[in-house]
Design a protein around this motif. Sequence first.
Motif, short mmCIF file in Angstrom:
data_model
loop_
_atom_site.label_atom_id
_atom_site.label_comp_id
_atom_site.label_asym_id
_atom_site.label_seq_id
_atom_site.Cartn_x
_atom_site.Cartn_y
_atom_site.Cartn_z
N ASN A 217 0.82 -1.21 0.00
CA ASN A 217 0.00 0.00 0.00
C ASN A 217 0.86 1.26 0.00
O ASN A 217 0.52 2.25 -0.65
N PRO A 223 -2.40 -3.12 -6.57
CA PRO A 223 -3.03 -3.53 -7.84
C PRO A 223 -2.06 -4.30 -8.74
O PRO A 223 -2.44 -5.26 -9.41
N ARG A 226 -1.58 -7.69 -7.45
CA ARG A 226 -2.81 -8.44 -7.71
C ARG A 226 -2.75 -9.04 -9.11
O ARG A 226 -3.11 -10.19 -9.32
N LEU B 98 -8.26 -13.78 -5.48
CA LEU B 98 -8.11 -12.36 -5.74
C LEU B 98 -9.13 -11.56 -4.95
O LEU B 98 -8.85 -10.46 -4.48
N TRP B 99 -10.30 -12.15 -4.79
CA TRP B 99 -11.31 -11.48 -3.97
C TRP B 99 -10.78 -11.28 -2.56
O TRP B 99 -10.93 -10.22 -1.96
N ASP B 102 -8.22 -8.56 -2.61
CA ASP B 102 -8.89 -7.26 -2.73
C ASP B 102 -9.53 -6.84 -1.42
O ASP B 102 -9.53 -5.67 -1.06
N ALA B 105 -6.49 -5.98 1.05
CA ALA B 105 -5.57 -4.88 0.72
C ALA B 105 -5.96 -3.54 1.34
O ALA B 105 -5.12 -2.89 1.96
#
Lengths: 558, 577
Positions: A217, A223, A226, B98-99, B102, B105
Motif C-alpha cells: 500500500n 493492484p 494483484r 483475488l477477492w 482485494d 488490501a
Amino acid sequence: MSDPSLTRDQRAALGRRLSEWGRAGEGPSRLASGLGIVQFVLFAGFAWGASGAVAALVDGAGPWGWVAVALGFALVRAAAQSAETRAGFEAAARVKAHVRARAAASLSARGPAFTERRDSGETASALIDAVEKLEGYFGRYRPLMPVVAVAPFVLLAVAFTQSWVVAMIFLVTAPLLPLFMAIVGGSAAAASKDQMATLQRLAGRFNDRLQSLELLNAFDAAPRERRGLAAAAEDFRRRTMKVLALAFLSSAILEFFAALAVAATAVYVGFSLLGELPFDPGETITLREGLFVLILAPEFYMPLRRLSAAYHDRADAEAAARSLVPLLDAPETDTETVAAAPLAISQAPEVRFEAAGSVYADGRRGLEGLTLTAAPGRITALWGASGIGKSTALKMLMGYAPLSEGRITVDGAPLTGGLIGQAAWIAQRPRVFHGTLAANIALFDGTIPAARILAAAEAAGVMDFAASLPEGLETKVGERGHGLSGGQAQRVALARALAVDMKLILLDEPTAHLDGEAEARFLEALKTAAAGRTVLIATHSPAVRAIADAVIELEGAR
Amino acid sequence: MKDLRFFLALARPDRWWLRLGAVLAAITLLAGIGLLSLSGWFITAAAIAGLAGAGRSFNYLFASGGVRAFALTRTAGRYAERMATHEATFRILARLRLWVFDAAAPLAPAKLGAMRGGDLLSRVTQDVDALDSLYLRLVTPVFAAVCGALFAIAILAFTAPLAIPGVIGVFLLASLVLPLIAARAGARPGAAIAEASSDARAEAGDLVAGLAELKAYGADARVAARLAAASDRWIAGQRSLSRLALINGGVLAFSGPAAFAAGFSLALAGGASAPVAALAGFIGFALFEAAAPLVQAAELYGRTTASARRLKALAEIVPAVTAPDGPAPLPGRWDVTVRDVRFAYPGKDGPALDGLSLDLPEGGRLALVGASGSGKSTLIRLLMRFYAADEGLIEIGGSDIACHAPADTRARFALVDQRAELLSATVADNLRLARAEATEAELWAALELAGAKAFVQALPEGLDTWIGEQGGLVSGGQARRIALARAFVKDAPILLLDEPTEGLDEATEAAFLDALDVWLDADPRRSVLIVTHRAKLLERARQAVVIEDGRAVETGAPGTLAGQNGVFARLFPAFTG
C-alpha cells in the motif's frame, strides 16, 4: 509409469520412503484391504439373491425369500464397507502423525543453519500441507492395492461358474485396463508433481504478499501485485487442467470398459435367452444366471475404478514425499552436533576463541581466524560493520555455524557440539510465539513457577508494558509479534534468559531494530540482568558499546 | 447458507462452465440409469420370449442399440463433465483468491494488525481450498440428482407407477434426509478442524522461524510437542467427520440394494410384468450413483460454511481510510501542513497525537524527534493515509488530503519505515515495487545512492538474487539500504524516513547522509521528513520539531534548540550543531 524428471532410482527411493512411513499404519491398512476383498464376495451374494428374485417371479414362484437374501447380503456388505473406510482412515492418521512428528524432530535436530537457508513459509507448509497430502495414499490407495489384485479374480471365478462366455468378456477387457492406466497415469504423475511445486510457490507468494500488504500500500503496488497473483493463479489453473485432462482420461477408459462389459453381457445374455445367438457357445444360460452376471458386470471393474479414482493420491504422495524427504534426511556435516558429552555451564563461564573460523557447507565463509577472550561475568561486545562475521561467531557457540578452523573453549573445555540448552540466544528480531506472554517467557516449560516468570518479566522490563495489557502476562501474543513492538519483543527475549537462569547470554545485534529510547530501556534491563553472567553481544551500536566491559573489534574478513 | 450464497454469487462470471458441468453430470447419470435398467428389462423380457419360443419376433434391435448408445454416452459424458466442472472450479478459485486479496488490501495495516499472520494465510489457502467443494461437490451433484430423480419418475410413470414412491422414497431418505443430518452433525467437527489446523500451522511456523531461539533453550522439543498436539486435535476432528461418513456410507451402500428391492416389489404389487419389475428395480439401483456425491457434499458442508463465514467476515471490515467520492486532483505544490491534528488508535485509551501542528515546506528538511511513543510514527501513518485523523487538518499544497484518493497522496511520498521490510522476491523486484518501469540503470543508481551497490554486486546473481522472507539472505543493515534504494527509485518529491540509518555503521551512515544531500539538492523542491534519535542526522536538518505526548513542544533549527534549555537539549545533550 515413468516420471520424466525422476530417475528410476529416485522413484524407487521415494517408494521406499513411503513404504517405510506406511509401517506406522500397517495394521489398520491390512484390515482395510481384507474388508475390501470381503465386500466383493458379499456383493456376489446380493447379486445371487436379486437375480433369484426375478427368476423366481418368471417361474411363477414367490420371490420374497430371494429378496430377503439379497437385502441380508447388502446389509452385511454395507457394514464391511464402513469398517473398511474406518480402517483406512486410521492407517492414514497414524502415518500422518508419525511423519509430522519425525519431520519436526529432524528439523530441530538440524537446527537454524538448515532452516535459515530455506523459505520458512515453505518449510512450515511442508510440515502441514505436504503431510496432509499423504492422507489419500495411505488411507485409500495403499489398502486398495491388495483388493485390486484379488477381488476381480474372485468375481471372475464366480462369473465362470455361471457362463464361461461372460467370464471371457470380463477377462478380455480386464488386462487392457492396467496397461492403459499405466500409460495415462504415468504422465499424470509427472504433471502432478509439477503442479505441487506450483501450488507451493503460489501459496508462498500469497502468504508473503498478504503479510506485506502495508508495504504494498505504501508504494500503491497492491493492484500490480494483484495482477501478478492473478497471472500465477491462471498459470496454476492451466497446469492443473493439463494434469487432469490426462488423469480423467484413465478413468474414462475404465468407464468405457465397464459400460462395454455391461452392454456386451446384456446383449449376449439377451440373445442367448432368445435363442438368436449367431454362434454356439456350448452352454445354455438361464434367466437367473444371466441376471446374476449382469449385476456382477459393473462391480468387476469397481476395484480398478476405485484405484483410478485414488490414482492422484499416489502422485500427491510422491510429490509430498519429495518436499518432505529433504527435511528428514540425515543432517549435513556443517550443522552436525557431534555426539559428545555436552558442556554444562553452571556459573558465568569464560569463553575463548582461538583462531576460530567458519565455512558453511555451501562454501560461504562466515568467519576467519577470530581470537578473543570473553571474561566471566563481563559484557563483551563484538564490534564491526554488518556482514563481517559477528553473528557467525555467536552462531558457532550454539553449533548453528560450523567450527571449521581453530578452536573454541568454554571454561577451558573445548567446544565440540553446541551449547544447546546452556546459553540464552537473543536474536535481532526475536520470534514472538503463538501463546501467552508468560508461555513466551517460559518457552512452554510448565515446570517454571509463575513467580519466577513474573520476576524475570519484571527484571527484563516486560512488566512495563505487560501490566497495562488486559490480561497481563496471560495476554495472547502471536505470529511475528503482532501487538508487540520490536523493543517489547526484545525484552520478552531477555526475560526468557532470566527465567531459566542462563549463565551465558548471546545477543545478535539486539538493538538493530530499536529506536534510541527503546534501546536505552533495553540496555538498562540488560545491564542489570548481566550481573553474574557472561554476556556476548554482536553489535555496531555505540550505545551498546558503551555498556560493554570489553570491546573486540572485528575487521576485514576476521 | 447465507454465507455460501454470497460465494455462489461470486461465481457468476463462470456460471456457464458450472451449468455445462451440471448438465453433463445429469446426462452421464441418465445414461447410467438407462444402461442398467434397459439391460435388466431386456434380459428378463428375452427370457420370457425365449421360453415362449417367440425369440424371432422379439424386437431386440431397439434394446441392443439402446444399450450400446447408453454405454458410449456415459463414457463421453463423464469425461466432459469432469473437465467442465474442474475448469469452472479453478476459475472460481482464482477469482476467490483475488477477492480475498482485494478484501484484505484496503485493510492494511490499520485493520489487519489484530489478526495473526498465520490466520490470514490460513484464510486464503485453507478456506479457499475448502470452498472449492462448494461448486464441485455441491452445486453439480444436486442438479444431477434432481435430473436423475425426475428421469426415473418419468420412466416409472409410464411403466410401473406404483414403484415411484418406493424408489424415490428410499432415494430421498438416503440422499436428502441423511445428508442433512450429517451436515448438522458435521458443523462442529468442521469448525474444530479449521481451528486445529490454524493452530498446527502457527506452531509449525514458530518451530521453523524461531528455531534458533528455541534450540538454544532446549525448548524446540516442547514446541514440537505442541505441534503434535495440534496435529492430533486436527486428526481427531477429521476422525469425527469420518465417523459421520461411515454412517452415511454404510446406509448408502445398503440403500442401493434396498431401492432395488423396493422398486421391484412395489412394481410387482402394482401388477407389473416381471421385465417391468426388473426395470423398476434396476432404476432404483442405478439412481443411487447420484446419492453418494450428495452425501459427500453434506459431509463437507460444515467445513465449507465455517470457511465461508470467516472469509466473508474479512470483507465486512470497514477500511480505516476510504477514497472520497470524486477525489480532487492533487495541487501542483507539495508543501505539507499539519494543523491541530488529534488521533487515537481504535481501542487504545490515550491519544497518539494531541493537537500536533508542523510545517514541511517544499525543499524543507525537517527532523522529528522525541521519545518513542510520542507520536512520530503515527504522524507518518496519517500522512500515508493508513489512518485518518480524528480532528484537525493535514494539507498538501494547501489542499486537505481527505479530499484526495489515498493512492494519489501516497504517490507524493516515498517511505522507509523502521522495519525496512522486503518482499520475498528478487532485489530488482523489490526495487521495482516503487516504480515498475524503472530501468536497470536507474536501479543501480538508486542502490549506489543508498550505499548498497557494492553489496548487491557481490550477490550471486546481482539484481536477480532472490532475497528471502524478511530479507533472510541479507543482514538487517543491508535490508535497510535496499529499502532506502527503493525509496529513491520511487522518485517521489517527499521522502519520509523513519530511523533510516538504524542498524548502519557510522561510515555507512555518513555515506548515506551525503547521498541524501545529493538527492535533495538535485531538485530544490524535494523535501524530507526524518524521524530519528541520532544526532548525526540532525546535523543535516534545517528544522527540528520535538514531539512530546502527541504535541509539538519545540520547533526551530537544531542548533538554536540545542542552545535552549528545553526538551531537545535534554534528548541530545551532546548536540552542538
